[in-house]
Design a protein around this motif. Structure first.
Motif, PDB file in Angstrom:
ATOM      1  N   ARG A 203     -16.794  77.037 -58.732  1.00  0.00           N
ATOM      2  CA  ARG A 203     -15.953  76.088 -58.074  1.00  0.00           C
ATOM      3  C   ARG A 203     -14.703  77.043 -57.854  1.00  0.00           C
ATOM      4  O   ARG A 203     -14.290  77.662 -58.823  1.00  0.00           O
ATOM      5  CB  ARG A 203     -15.550  74.931 -58.942  1.00  0.00           C
ATOM      6  N   GLN A 204     -13.957  76.924 -56.832  1.00  0.00           N
ATOM      7  CA  GLN A 204     -13.105  77.825 -56.441  1.00  0.00           C
ATOM      8  C   GLN A 204     -11.513  77.040 -56.506  1.00  0.00           C
ATOM      9  O   GLN A 204     -11.532  75.967 -56.170  1.00  0.00           O
ATOM     10  CB  GLN A 204     -12.951  78.300 -54.994  1.00  0.00           C
ATOM     11  N   GLN A 205     -10.707  77.724 -57.205  1.00  0.00           N
ATOM     12  CA  GLN A 205      -9.379  77.327 -57.316  1.00  0.00           C
ATOM     13  C   GLN A 205      -8.370  78.262 -57.217  1.00  0.00           C
ATOM     14  O   GLN A 205      -8.413  79.550 -57.407  1.00  0.00           O
ATOM     15  CB  GLN A 205      -9.124  76.560 -58.636  1.00  0.00           C
ATOM     16  N   LEU A 206      -7.183  78.091 -56.365  1.00  0.00           N
ATOM     17  CA  LEU A 206      -6.301  79.100 -56.032  1.00  0.00           C
ATOM     18  C   LEU A 206      -5.000  78.664 -56.846  1.00  0.00           C
ATOM     19  O   LEU A 206      -4.558  77.546 -56.993  1.00  0.00           O
ATOM     20  CB  LEU A 206      -5.896  78.820 -54.577  1.00  0.00           C
ATOM     21  N   ASP A 207      -4.425  79.694 -57.316  1.00  0.00           N
ATOM     22  CA  ASP A 207      -3.112  79.562 -58.007  1.00  0.00           C
ATOM     23  C   ASP A 207      -1.977  79.479 -57.166  1.00  0.00           C
ATOM     24  O   ASP A 207      -2.155  79.377 -55.855  1.00  0.00           O
ATOM     25  CB  ASP A 207      -2.736  80.596 -59.198  1.00  0.00           C
ATOM     26  N   ASN A 208      -0.669  79.334 -57.325  1.00  0.00           N
ATOM     27  CA  ASN A 208       0.483  78.918 -56.624  1.00  0.00           C
ATOM     28  C   ASN A 208       0.872  80.340 -55.707  1.00  0.00           C
ATOM     29  O   ASN A 208       1.133  80.211 -54.570  1.00  0.00           O
ATOM     30  CB  ASN A 208       1.663  79.068 -57.410  1.00  0.00           C
ATOM     31  N   ALA A 209       0.179  81.532 -55.995  1.00  0.00           N
ATOM     32  CA  ALA A 209       0.240  82.770 -55.286  1.00  0.00           C
ATOM     33  C   ALA A 209      -0.754  82.957 -54.437  1.00  0.00           C
ATOM     34  O   ALA A 209      -0.896  83.790 -53.390  1.00  0.00           O
ATOM     35  CB  ALA A 209       0.382  84.001 -56.230  1.00  0.00           C
ATOM     36  N   GLY A 210      -1.819  82.096 -54.504  1.00  0.00           N
ATOM     37  CA  GLY A 210      -2.893  82.081 -53.503  1.00  0.00           C
ATOM     38  C   GLY A 210      -4.178  82.942 -54.256  1.00  0.00           C
ATOM     39  O   GLY A 210      -5.190  83.340 -53.416  1.00  0.00           O
ATOM     40  N   TYR A 211      -4.233  83.206 -55.422  1.00  0.00           N
ATOM     41  CA  TYR A 211      -5.253  84.325 -56.102  1.00  0.00           C
ATOM     42  C   TYR A 211      -6.223  83.327 -56.376  1.00  0.00           C
ATOM     43  O   TYR A 211      -6.153  82.339 -57.064  1.00  0.00           O
ATOM     44  CB  TYR A 211      -4.532  84.902 -57.193  1.00  0.00           C
ATOM     45  N   GLN A 212      -7.577  83.622 -56.315  1.00  0.00           N
ATOM     46  CA  GLN A 212      -8.738  82.865 -56.405  1.00  0.00           C
ATOM     47  C   GLN A 212      -9.147  83.081 -57.727  1.00  0.00           C
ATOM     48  O   GLN A 212      -9.218  84.371 -58.355  1.00  0.00           O
ATOM     49  CB  GLN A 212      -9.700  83.426 -55.592  1.00  0.00           C
ATOM     50  N   SER A 213      -9.386  81.886 -58.593  1.00  0.00           N
ATOM     51  CA  SER A 213     -10.081  81.934 -59.860  1.00  0.00           C
ATOM     52  C   SER A 213     -11.515  81.097 -59.939  1.00  0.00           C
ATOM     53  O   SER A 213     -11.624  80.288 -58.892  1.00  0.00           O
ATOM     54  CB  SER A 213      -9.127  81.433 -60.787  1.00  0.00           C
ATOM     55  N   GLU A 214     -12.350  81.347 -60.793  1.00  0.00           N
ATOM     56  CA  GLU A 214     -13.511  80.649 -60.671  1.00  0.00           C
ATOM     57  C   GLU A 214     -13.884  80.001 -61.834  1.00  0.00           C
ATOM     58  O   GLU A 214     -13.494  80.403 -63.104  1.00  0.00           O
ATOM     59  CB  GLU A 214     -14.673  81.876 -60.770  1.00  0.00           C
ATOM     60  N   GLN A 215     -14.376  78.684 -61.707  1.00  0.00           N
ATOM     61  CA  GLN A 215     -14.709  78.138 -62.913  1.00  0.00           C
ATOM     62  C   GLN A 215     -16.287  77.657 -62.661  1.00  0.00           C
ATOM     63  O   GLN A 215     -16.699  77.133 -61.523  1.00  0.00           O
ATOM     64  CB  GLN A 215     -14.027  76.764 -62.657  1.00  0.00           C
ATOM     65  N   TYR A 216     -17.003  77.584 -63.467  1.00  0.00           N
ATOM     66  CA  TYR A 216     -18.351  77.324 -63.583  1.00  0.00           C
ATOM     67  C   TYR A 216     -18.553  75.885 -64.619  1.00  0.00           C
ATOM     68  O   TYR A 216     -18.100  75.810 -65.673  1.00  0.00           O
ATOM     69  CB  TYR A 216     -19.336  78.430 -64.434  1.00  0.00           C
ATOM     70  N   ILE A 217     -19.273  74.926 -63.909  1.00  0.00           N
ATOM     71  CA  ILE A 217     -19.345  73.602 -64.675  1.00  0.00           C
ATOM     72  C   ILE A 217     -20.775  73.584 -64.656  1.00  0.00           C
ATOM     73  O   ILE A 217     -21.942  73.561 -63.679  1.00  0.00           O
ATOM     74  CB  ILE A 217     -18.960  72.701 -63.878  1.00  0.00           C
ATOM     75  N   ASP A 218     -21.366  73.123 -65.857  1.00  0.00           N
ATOM     76  CA  ASP A 218     -22.748  72.707 -66.150  1.00  0.00           C
ATOM     77  C   ASP A 218     -23.111  71.496 -65.128  1.00  0.00           C
ATOM     78  O   ASP A 218     -22.569  70.433 -65.237  1.00  0.00           O
ATOM     79  CB  ASP A 218     -23.128  72.325 -67.734  1.00  0.00           C
ATOM     80  N   THR A 219     -24.509  71.781 -64.675  1.00  0.00           N
ATOM     81  CA  THR A 219     -24.972  70.580 -63.817  1.00  0.00           C
ATOM     82  C   THR A 219     -26.145  69.861 -64.712  1.00  0.00           C
ATOM     83  O   THR A 219     -26.920  70.528 -65.380  1.00  0.00           O
ATOM     84  CB  THR A 219     -25.864  71.313 -62.637  1.00  0.00           C
ATOM     85  N   GLN A 220     -25.651  68.405 -64.646  1.00  0.00           N
ATOM     86  CA  GLN A 220     -26.803  67.724 -65.484  1.00  0.00           C
ATOM     87  C   GLN A 220     -27.795  67.320 -64.900  1.00  0.00           C
ATOM     88  O   GLN A 220     -27.754  66.828 -63.701  1.00  0.00           O
ATOM     89  CB  GLN A 220     -25.804  66.297 -65.741  1.00  0.00           C
ATOM     90  N   VAL A 221     -29.024  67.704 -65.144  1.00  0.00           N
ATOM     91  CA  VAL A 221     -30.415  67.437 -64.718  1.00  0.00           C
ATOM     92  C   VAL A 221     -30.588  65.975 -64.303  1.00  0.00           C
ATOM     93  O   VAL A 221     -31.034  65.677 -63.231  1.00  0.00           O
ATOM     94  CB  VAL A 221     -31.414  68.075 -65.477  1.00  0.00           C
ATOM     95  N   ASP A 222     -30.095  65.210 -65.377  1.00  0.00           N
ATOM     96  CA  ASP A 222     -30.299  63.722 -65.023  1.00  0.00           C
ATOM     97  C   ASP A 222     -29.604  62.953 -63.707  1.00  0.00           C
ATOM     98  O   ASP A 222     -29.641  61.902 -63.454  1.00  0.00           O
ATOM     99  CB  ASP A 222     -30.208  62.828 -66.116  1.00  0.00           C
TER     100      ASP A 222
END
Length: 692
Positions: free
Chosen positions: A156-175
């Protein structure tokens, strides 16, 4: 008050769950409309995931809501349609692909972009795979598909106030997904074993129903695997080179073993890119063991006749290469079964078998193990034949056995409902099943330009509302007082709106038009013909230049000339893409020619009444005819990248037809009007574009 009669509470929930468990709903607006009407707010918050939505409804609550919204007949009708769709024999394949009924096509791909609620894709390759299996479903082509189940998906992509990309990984629930364990013919859960020199790898097999097509996903998060291997399939395109080869081992070898365990005997193996090129080696080894073939060459000849290989990129980084020692560590047991020496086996991935310094290339393996290979556009075919000509040194370039099949899109997945209703009224019956026939599109001349313009503006306003909402959420997270206080402070529906959405790989040159900010200022803030831009896209986590491109564009919000007029919305996915391609006036694509193998996003825009503005590369090099959109340049490129890049993206200021050395060739001058006005020239251009 009269109450609509319907099934029992439990039966109603059962039918809704049946609809949610088959991804047919994802391209069937009548069904998505049912889920949306159950709870519009939660539907949006849950990323349009009907499984998660239904988990919040008890049978009684569902019955009460269905009664309030008069949904019984709609649910029953959708349920009957699904059953008829699955069981129908009146499909294209009945007369054109009947031989595949007993031995289906086995389709291998590292990613599948089917819907935003299923995050097992990153970009164009995955979206193509998703469109491919959905199209196979509609055509009734006997096809089974396999890939990997990424429990954290792409980032999942998020940008900070300066426009720099950071990455977040979120567990997907199979159910929360329309997925279930795959079972063998005896009803047992399937787990496949892949041997390596360092020990066995285990992978559980999941099953997903995509219309008539079954998609099987392999998951290494099972007991018996080393802790590192349990995380092996957690992220798409994550980890180091060792992770990559092990993922591709699971995809190729594991995919073939999964089909064997399922009792499926494919008639065709379709390898979508080199990620799955190990698969045919397992097929050859099994053929030698089961049929008593002692010669690898004889078995290869038989298996290659059943194997189709699609190459997708002329960019060197897009072709996976591994050190031969790493290949031996993971493929050694297969090599033993094939009866090949180390040198013989490694030659399957090399141009020069005698070059001990050459690494093992998956694309070369795919080409050597197949007898049918294709690129994904006409120009890409030329590039690929030249790129791999050394594999056939005795042939002239024109005889290199790599053809081309230009990529297309799955129309129902990308066509806005309002546009479909328009086409249904003016086109021949059954037009949606014949979109590849030019005669179908003659119906566009029966459309009133005013009606087309009104629908386009409805879609444009829906897109702008969506983008404003997403952008305002970003601004609130930044807590930046310089940003507009309300969502309406950005974007103007009356402005010509140009969209750009794709991976931020450097060769796609997303920031090219901003190399001369004064010129773009004159375009964006032109007093008579103002323009605005919407950008979206992700850079690979390790691609720092790509992240710099994002930062360059996102940071323009701090420039008063472009604030509210050049917008970057984060976390590009199928949902964002759908809104953009349905609502923009013009779609911009300016890759460095000829590195855009196909690039089909512009096709989605054309379907929805927009126009394409692109370098003559990929599919657009074939589709552009001088009257159906805009071309940047004359279809040539320079050997030096900096000279090629100096050819600016051609969006001409009125009265200034030259664009930094590159000519734009518009069919007619298009000037944005107010929302209430029609513009015949736009409609004529759009009408011609629909025929491509």
């Amino acid at each position: 008050m009269l109450r609509e009669s319907g099934p029992s509470c439990d039966e109603l929930l059962s039918r809704c769950e049946a609809l949610a468990s088959n991804l047919w709903w994802s391209w069937t607006p009548e069904v998505t409309g049912i889920f949306r009407d159950l709870d519009p707010v939660r539907w949006r918050e849950l990323n349009h995931n009907p499984i998660k939505l239904l988990q919040e409804f008890s049978p009684r609550r569902l019955d009460r809501r269905a009664s309030e919204m008069v949904l019984y007949s709609r649910i029953n009708h959708a349920y009957r349609r699904l059953k008829e769709y699955i069981s129908s024999k009146q499909v294209w394949s009945s007369t054109h692909a009947g031989v595949l009924g007993a031995k289906p096509v086995a389709y291998f791909s590292a990613e599948f972009g089917i819907h935003e609620s299923l995050p097992i894709y990153s970009g164009g390759l995955g979206v193509l795979s998703g469109d491919h299996i959905k199209s196979a479903s509609n055509l009734g082509v006997p096809l089974v598909a396999t890939g990997l189940f990424y429990s954290q998906g792409y980032f999942r992509q998020q940008l900070d106030n300066a426009g720099y990309q950071s990455e977040q990984y979120i567990d997907t629930q199979v159910d929360g997904l329309p997925i279930e364990p795959a079972l063998d013919p005896d009803g047992r859960t399937i787990t496949v074993t892949i041997e390596t020199r360092g020990g066995d790898l285990l992978a559980k097999v999941w099953r997903m129903q995509v219309g008539r097509v079954q998609l099987f996903l392999l998951d290494c998060n099972v007991e018996g695997n080393h802790p590192d291997d349990r995380r092996l399939t957690s992220r798409l395109y994550g980890g180091d080179v060792r992770t990559r080869i092990r993922q591709e081992l699971v995809l190729g070898i594991g995919g073939v073993k999964a089909f064997q365990a399922l009792g499926i005997t494919p008639g065709v193996y379709h390898l979508n890119e080199g990620h799955s090129a190990f698969g045919p080696l397992e097929v050859i080894a099994s053929r030698m063991e089961e049929d008593g073939l002692s010669s690898f060459d004889d078995a290869l000849r038989d298996v290659a006749m059943q194997t189709v290989f699609t190459t997708h990129t002329p960019v060197p980084a897009g072709h996976d290469r591994f050190d031969c020692s790493l290949v031996e560590e993971h493929l050694g047991p297969v090599r033993d079964r094939l009866g090949l020496t180390y040198e013989q086996f490694m030659s399957l991935g090399k141009v020069d078998p005698h070059n001990h310094q050459e690494s093992f290339c998956m694309t070369i393996t795919g080409l050597k193990l197949s007898r049918t290979a294709n690129a994904v556009s006409q120009l890409h075919g030329h590039v690929s034949r030249r790129m791999w000509a050394q594999l056939w040194p005795w042939r002239v370039e024109e005889e290199i056995p790599i053809g081309h099949i230009t990529n297309g899109v799955h129309t129902p997945s990308w066509l806005a409902g309002q546009m479909k209703q328009l086409y249904d009224r003016h086109f021949e019956n059954g037009w949606l099943n014949r979109v590849g026939e030019s005669s179908v599109w003659q119906g566009i001349y029966r459309v009133d330009p005013q009606e087309l313009w009104e629908i386009h503006n409805v879609l444009k306003n829906l897109m702008i509302h969506f983008v404003r909402h997403r952008y305002f959420d970003q601004c609130q997270r930044w807590d930046d007082t310089s940003e507009p206080e309300t969502e309406t402070g950005v974007l103007d529906p009356a402005r010509l709106t140009i969209g750009f959405g794709r991976r931020f790989a450097t060769y796609k040159r997303a920031n090219l038009i901003f190399s001369d900010l004064d010129r773009i200022d004159r375009i964006v803030n032109h007093p008579a013909c103002p323009v605005q831009f919407i950008f979206a896209g992700k850079a690979h986590p390790k691609d720092e230049p790509g992240k710099d491109f994002i930062r360059t564009i996102a940071a323009l919000r701090h420039d008063s000339r472009f604030a509210g007029k050049v917008i970057f919305i984060e976390d590009y996915d199928v949902n964002v893409c759908r809104h953009m391609v349905q609502g923009v006036d013009v779609w911009l694509n300016n890759p460095r020619r000829p590195l855009e193998a196909s690039g089909t996003s512009g096709q989605k825009v054309v379907l929805n009444g927009g126009l394409n503005l692109s370098i003559l590369d990929g599919w657009w090099a074939e589709a552009y005819n001088g009257t159906n959109g805009f071309a940047i340049g004359k279809g040539t490129s320079h050997q030096q990248d900096e000279i090629t890049d100096r050819s600016r993206c051609g969006i001409a200021v009125p009265g200034d037809r030259t664009t930094g050395g590159t000519r734009v060739f518009p069919t007619r001058r298009w000037v944005p009007r107010s929302l209430g006005g029609a513009h015949d020239e736009f409609h004529r251009d759009a009408g011609m574009a629909f025929q491509q």
